[in-house]
Design a protein around this motif. Sequence first.
Motif, PDB file in Angstrom:
ATOM      1  N   ARG A 179      35.720  38.281  11.792  1.00  0.00           N
ATOM      2  CA  ARG A 179      34.923  37.388  12.806  1.00  0.00           C
ATOM      3  C   ARG A 179      34.926  35.919  12.600  1.00  0.00           C
ATOM      4  NH1 ARG A 179      33.855  37.100  17.152  1.00  0.00           N
ATOM      5  NH2 ARG A 179      34.162  39.475  17.143  1.00  0.00           N
ATOM      6  N   SER A 180      35.084  35.651  11.304  1.00  0.00           N
ATOM      7  CA  SER A 180      35.061  34.157  11.070  1.00  0.00           C
ATOM      8  C   SER A 180      36.428  33.520  11.653  1.00  0.00           C
ATOM      9  CB  SER A 180      35.107  33.853   9.702  1.00  0.00           C
ATOM     10  OG  SER A 180      35.209  32.424   9.283  1.00  0.00           O
ATOM     11  N   PHE A 181      37.640  34.423  11.428  1.00  0.00           N
ATOM     12  CA  PHE A 181      38.794  33.965  11.993  1.00  0.00           C
ATOM     13  C   PHE A 181      39.004  33.840  13.364  1.00  0.00           C
ATOM     14  CE2 PHE A 181      43.667  34.852  12.853  1.00  0.00           C
ATOM     15  CZ  PHE A 181      43.984  33.729  12.174  1.00  0.00           C
ATOM     16  N   ILE A 182      38.415  34.826  13.978  1.00  0.00           N
ATOM     17  CA  ILE A 182      38.312  34.756  15.704  1.00  0.00           C
ATOM     18  C   ILE A 182      37.781  33.788  16.122  1.00  0.00           C
ATOM     19  CG2 ILE A 182      37.727  36.119  17.656  1.00  0.00           C
ATOM     20  CD1 ILE A 182      38.479  38.723  16.147  1.00  0.00           C
ATOM     21  N   THR A 183      36.226  33.447  15.435  1.00  0.00           N
ATOM     22  CA  THR A 183      35.506  32.212  15.936  1.00  0.00           C
ATOM     23  C   THR A 183      36.197  30.911  15.867  1.00  0.00           C
ATOM     24  OG1 THR A 183      33.420  33.692  15.299  1.00  0.00           O
ATOM     25  CG2 THR A 183      33.187  31.384  15.847  1.00  0.00           C
ATOM     26  N   GLN A 184      36.816  30.862  14.829  1.00  0.00           N
ATOM     27  CA  GLN A 184      37.423  29.534  14.543  1.00  0.00           C
ATOM     28  C   GLN A 184      38.601  29.443  15.380  1.00  0.00           C
ATOM     29  OE1 GLN A 184      37.270  27.306  10.797  1.00  0.00           O
ATOM     30  NE2 GLN A 184      36.812  29.376   9.650  1.00  0.00           N
ATOM     31  N   LEU A 185      39.322  30.448  15.682  1.00  0.00           N
ATOM     32  CA  LEU A 185      40.436  30.130  16.555  1.00  0.00           C
ATOM     33  C   LEU A 185      39.922  29.856  17.995  1.00  0.00           C
ATOM     34  CD1 LEU A 185      43.004  33.201  16.036  1.00  0.00           C
ATOM     35  CD2 LEU A 185      43.381  30.731  15.606  1.00  0.00           C
ATOM     36  N   ILE A 186      39.012  30.553  18.339  1.00  0.00           N
ATOM     37  CA  ILE A 186      38.563  30.194  19.853  1.00  0.00           C
ATOM     38  C   ILE A 186      37.837  28.872  19.821  1.00  0.00           C
ATOM     39  CG2 ILE A 186      36.898  31.101  21.341  1.00  0.00           C
ATOM     40  CD1 ILE A 186      38.989  32.925  20.907  1.00  0.00           C
ATOM     41  N   LYS A 187      37.228  28.562  18.690  1.00  0.00           N
ATOM     42  CA  LYS A 187      36.352  27.262  18.886  1.00  0.00           C
ATOM     43  C   LYS A 187      37.540  26.059  18.742  1.00  0.00           C
ATOM     44  CE  LYS A 187      33.366  24.529  15.785  1.00  0.00           C
ATOM     45  NZ  LYS A 187      32.764  24.450  14.510  1.00  0.00           N
ATOM     46  N   SER A 188      38.902  26.327  18.275  1.00  0.00           N
ATOM     47  CA  SER A 188      39.946  25.443  17.950  1.00  0.00           C
ATOM     48  C   SER A 188      40.808  25.283  19.155  1.00  0.00           C
ATOM     49  CB  SER A 188      40.587  25.824  16.825  1.00  0.00           C
ATOM     50  OG  SER A 188      39.837  25.951  15.634  1.00  0.00           O
ATOM     51  N   GLU A 189      40.360  26.196  20.324  1.00  0.00           N
ATOM     52  CA  GLU A 189      41.004  26.206  21.550  1.00  0.00           C
ATOM     53  C   GLU A 189      42.519  26.450  21.110  1.00  0.00           C
ATOM     54  OE1 GLU A 189      40.480  22.021  23.163  1.00  0.00           O
ATOM     55  OE2 GLU A 189      38.919  23.060  24.550  1.00  0.00           O
ATOM     56  N   ILE A 190      42.689  27.719  20.524  1.00  0.00           N
ATOM     57  CA  ILE A 190      43.980  28.216  20.130  1.00  0.00           C
ATOM     58  C   ILE A 190      45.023  28.286  21.296  1.00  0.00           C
ATOM     59  CG2 ILE A 190      43.349  30.605  20.224  1.00  0.00           C
ATOM     60  CD1 ILE A 190      46.022  29.034  18.119  1.00  0.00           C
ATOM     61  N   GLY A 191      44.284  28.906  22.618  1.00  0.00           N
ATOM     62  CA  GLY A 191      45.260  28.986  23.721  1.00  0.00           C
ATOM     63  C   GLY A 191      45.860  27.770  24.190  1.00  0.00           C
TER      64      GLY A 191
END
Length: 657
Positions: free
Chosen positions: A565-577
């Motif tokens: 959950r933490s990893f997914i949240t941080q990826l989204i928050k960091s605008e990985i796309g």
Amino acid sequence: MDGTSAKKSTSFETLVIQSITNVNDLKAKLNHIIATGKDYEYNVSSCLKTLLLSSDQEIVLLSVQAVSELAKCEDKRKVYAQKEVIEPIIDILKKEINSDKTELLKQCCRALGNLCCNCDTSRKIILDYNGVSIIIKSLKQAIEKGGDFEDVKVYGTKMFQNFAIGGAQFSESIVQEGLIELLHKILVLELEKDDMNDDMVLTALFVLSIINDNNPEYLFEEYVNKAVLDVLRETTNVEISELCLEHLHVQAEHDSVKTLLAKESGLQLVCTRLEQLVQKHDAGDLNADDYEVVAILKQACDLIIIVLTGDEAMHILYNNGVGEVYLTMVKWLESSNYDLLTTAVLAIGNFARQDDYCRQMMEDKIYDKLLDLFEVYNGFSQKMQKEPESVHPIDSVTVTKIQRAVLSALRNLSVPVANKRVVAAQGRAAPILLDALPHVEDHHVAYKLLAAIRMLVDGQESVARQVAARRAALAAAARWAGAGAGAAAAAEAPRLLAWAARQLRRPPPALLQVDGCVASLVNMLVAPHSVMQNEAILALTLLAIESLKKTTPQTEEPSDFDCERSFITQLIKSEIGKHVSVLIETNCAKMPVEVAENLLAFLDITSKKNEIGLDYKEAKVHESLQKFMDSRKDLNEDLQSCIAALVVTISDNGKSD
């Protein structure tokens, strides 16, 4: 007196001089002008132009001397900066010189030197009249004759000092006409004396200094630089020493001069002089002003370091660990003088460019000495931060300088694999450096500290675990990664996180949960260098494998879910796309195939999670991938198939079955 009256008075004075028929009266008038000098208020340039052409040699001498005295005044200098004044003086120097003309020749050189002082008009007249060649020829004759011509030699050289300081055009002309050869001859002759003429040596060195200033790229012949080194060896004059060091410092930008100074024991001399200078200064035995001592200390210390940046020079001075300069640097690591200490640390960092030297220094406990120094000066730094209003025994600039030097040396000593293992096994360095990281405020120190830690992490899982387990250190690294002010620290911080992640079989939760760590790696995807991009991709892939691994209800633990959950949240928050799209779009043509392979592996793992997949879709990662595949002809079938599958997976994300 108004302007009109002054003009009338000048005209009257001119008439008075022109009306003098008695030679003795004329000589008396000229002597009066000479005695009054720059305070003589009349413009009698028209008279002096005529008298410079007189057949009476004594009148000519007095006229030249009068020009010399009048030209000491800036306003009057402009009046006498005329061809009709300067060219007759140069013509006098054309003639064969003999002992009964020494005073005239000296005054000619004086006059031309004063006329050239801050006056390009005079310099250009001399240049256009081929005066440089003529004066150099006269100076050469004075040097050859010696004896009574000592003053001619001094004033001739001083004339070129004032001439050359006008800029590159003028200094280049004296180089082309061969003045450097004469300056070398002057220095050699002075070195042969029991007691050097300091004024003569200073003047010659000043001219060399001006040539250096006007053309810093110019490389003097080896024998010239050796003569300057020999002067430094012989002199006790502070000003001469400073000029010698300044000259050698500029010339040491050339590797050949670095090697010369190493071979000719130049650095041993500088080290000895530095120690003597510090001892005398501490004992209060120096007559020189403090600023002069500081200037010499700085020049000498800087010279040591710049010479050590030369590979050949560094090898000569290390000499298998028994070189005199190297051993002096080791000794200075315990010096109470901050200049010597800083020089020693910087020198060790330069010696540590060679792996076998690094291993030998590690065996000799140099790494431990440096770590001790870091603890002391990091302690000073933290105390200054806590007590900014207090008086401290050392200034913050010096503390910062020493910290940077120590960390740079520690980093270099940690490059060989054998040394990394020794440091990791000892277990002392990593905790000290990691505990210091949260308290560092200077971005230069932060950069050096992050680099030193990263070098310890390389290949050492135990050190990587210490990094990943210290939340304060991780938070500090993430903070520096997002700091726009310190570009070097901002680039180094995510590399440390990436290297730590790559060393760990299973990344601890802290590396995934501390705010900013994952974002730092995501931002690193758009770094300007493909090496850093690849490091970020590999680290994120390893984190993804560990965080998003498939589990069954029987094997899943709460911590597994928290990490995911933490990893997914941080990826989204960091605008990985968005970052992935930018990475692909800006590197379509130049992205190395191995980097592309690693990126596809990361996308394959993460795109299967709906939230991440939707972020990819919104950022149009699938369109970027299609462009990448269409623009590259060097991709094999497996890669093309992988890209095609990812395009479908991302574009289909969010569609109902």
